[in-house]
Motif scaffolding. Structure first.
Motif, PDB file in Angstrom:
ATOM      1  N   ASP A  60       0.553  -0.883   0.280  1.00 45.49           N
ATOM      2  CA  ASP A  60      -0.032  -0.025   0.097  1.00 45.49           C
ATOM      3  C   ASP A  60       0.578   1.182   0.003  1.00 45.49           C
ATOM      4  N   GLY A  61       1.982   0.809  -0.149  1.00 38.77           N
ATOM      5  CA  GLY A  61       3.408   1.822   0.219  1.00 38.77           C
ATOM      6  C   GLY A  61       4.372   1.975  -0.435  1.00 38.77           C
ATOM      7  N   VAL A  62       5.231   2.636  -0.687  1.00 35.70           N
ATOM      8  CA  VAL A  62       6.628   1.920  -1.174  1.00 35.70           C
ATOM      9  C   VAL A  62       7.628   3.201  -1.041  1.00 35.70           C
ATOM     10  N   ILE A  63       8.933   1.770  -0.213  1.00 40.06           N
ATOM     11  CA  ILE A  63      10.117   3.368   0.540  1.00 40.06           C
ATOM     12  C   ILE A  63      11.343   2.908  -0.354  1.00 40.06           C
TER      13      ILE A  63
ATOM     14  N   PHE B 227      11.484   4.242 -10.349  1.00 44.05           N
ATOM     15  CA  PHE B 227      11.235   5.004 -11.126  1.00 44.05           C
ATOM     16  C   PHE B 227      10.413   4.522 -11.574  1.00 44.05           C
ATOM     17  N   GLU B 228       9.920   3.223 -11.717  1.00 43.87           N
ATOM     18  CA  GLU B 228       8.668   2.763 -12.067  1.00 43.87           C
ATOM     19  C   GLU B 228       7.628   2.926 -11.067  1.00 43.87           C
ATOM     20  N   MET B 229       7.979   3.221 -10.293  1.00 43.40           N
ATOM     21  CA  MET B 229       6.717   3.254  -8.708  1.00 43.40           C
ATOM     22  C   MET B 229       6.217   4.651  -9.532  1.00 43.40           C
ATOM     23  N   LEU B 230       7.179   5.909  -9.412  1.00 41.17           N
ATOM     24  CA  LEU B 230       6.855   7.193  -9.793  1.00 41.17           C
ATOM     25  C   LEU B 230       5.834   7.139 -11.018  1.00 41.17           C
ATOM     26  N   THR B 231       6.472   6.542 -11.706  1.00 41.79           N
ATOM     27  CA  THR B 231       6.205   6.767 -12.620  1.00 41.79           C
ATOM     28  C   THR B 231       4.341   6.327 -13.262  1.00 41.79           C
TER      29      THR B 231
ATOM     30  N   HIS C 285      -1.198   4.004  -9.496  1.00 43.12           N
ATOM     31  CA  HIS C 285      -1.706   3.635  -8.271  1.00 43.12           C
ATOM     32  C   HIS C 285      -1.759   4.841  -7.424  1.00 43.12           C
ATOM     33  N   LYS C 286      -2.310   4.906  -6.497  1.00 44.12           N
ATOM     34  CA  LYS C 286      -2.061   6.180  -5.774  1.00 44.12           C
ATOM     35  C   LYS C 286      -1.341   5.872  -4.151  1.00 44.12           C
ATOM     36  N   LYS C 287      -0.253   4.986  -4.440  1.00 42.06           N
ATOM     37  CA  LYS C 287       0.272   4.823  -2.887  1.00 42.06           C
ATOM     38  C   LYS C 287       1.044   6.120  -2.949  1.00 42.06           C
ATOM     39  N   PRO C 288       1.398   6.369  -1.469  1.00 50.26           N
ATOM     40  CA  PRO C 288       2.352   7.492  -1.235  1.00 50.26           C
ATOM     41  C   PRO C 288       3.965   6.365  -1.728  1.00 50.26           C
ATOM     42  N   ILE C 289       5.242   7.353  -2.384  1.00 47.97           N
ATOM     43  CA  ILE C 289       6.141   6.866  -2.647  1.00 47.97           C
ATOM     44  C   ILE C 289       7.696   7.537  -1.957  1.00 47.97           C
ATOM     45  N   GLY C 290       8.058   7.054  -0.790  1.00 47.84           N
ATOM     46  CA  GLY C 290       8.764   7.905  -0.088  1.00 47.84           C
ATOM     47  C   GLY C 290      10.502   7.061  -0.079  1.00 47.84           C
ATOM     48  N   LEU C 291      10.945   8.342   0.117  1.00 46.36           N
ATOM     49  CA  LEU C 291      12.551   8.289   0.073  1.00 46.36           C
ATOM     50  C   LEU C 291      13.625   8.430   1.025  1.00 46.36           C
TER      51      LEU C 291
END
Length: 193
Positions: free
Chosen positions: A99-102, A115-119, A126-132
């Motif tokens: 449900d989210g990505v880090i 970058f695939e998740m951001l794209t 998708h509408k998941k939060p992407i954390g760095l």
């Protein structure tokens, strides 16, 4: 969020802070009640994240291609391990389960996954939060590059905001929890005829 996919290096890097912060991230995710979905390896930052979560009783799901499992890189103490055929299937299943990505520090593979998740987020797949997790300024050049892309007209400001950055695990999870997905479902502007 219930499960968070973590993308990171299968190596440890050359500074102790990377392993230390990867372990803390795993511990923090578990302490906050989330499960982890990750690449299934026992080595590098990947292993540190898994070990950190497992040390706190967290749920850790690995997704590993068979050719890497055969090289004995799989973590043996996971909650669950999915074995897939290809790297593409690995990424697709990790996306499906989370449900989210880090993203933590890593090399080309980590960048490709991030970058695939951001794209996909930019295209509203998708509408998941992407954390760095910006450990010791590792991702400062990437943040500067995204600013440059925006300044030169290749990246809209709202899409730049899809990448949530912080330098501590707790702050990153706090920011991800307050993430509001973009309402604009259109990636391309309509043509002027």
């Amino acid at each position: 969020m219930n499960y968070i996919s973590v993308f990171c290096g299968s190596s440890s890097g050359n500074e102790d802070i990377f392993i230390k912060q990867a372990t803390i991230l795993g511990q923090t995710i578990a302490q906050q009640g989330y499960g982890i979905v990750y690449g299934g390896a026992r080595v590098g930052l990947m292993g540190a994240v898994a070990d950190g979560a497992l040390s706190q009783g967290g749920e850790v799901i690995g997704v590993i291609p068979g050719f890497l499992q055969k090289k004995e890189l799989e973590h043996k103490n996971l909650t669950r391990l999915h074995i897939v055929e290809t790297m593409h299937q690995r990424k697709a299943l990790m996306n499906e389960l989370s449900d989210g990505v880090i993203a933590l520090p890593g090399g080309y593979g980590t960048m490709e996954e991030l970058f695939e998740m951001l794209t996909w987020a930019q295209l509203a797949i998708h509408k998941k939060p992407i954390g760095l997790l910006n450990i010791d300024g590792f991702y400062d050049p990437l943040i500067m590059m995204s600013q440059r892309m925006m300044e030169k007209g290749f990246l809209k400001e709202e899409y730049k905001s899809l990448l949530i950055e912080a330098n501590t695990s707790e702050l990153l999870l706090d920011r991800m929890n307050t993430f509001i997905p973009l309402k604009n479902e259109k990636w391309f502007e309509p043509a002027n005829h």
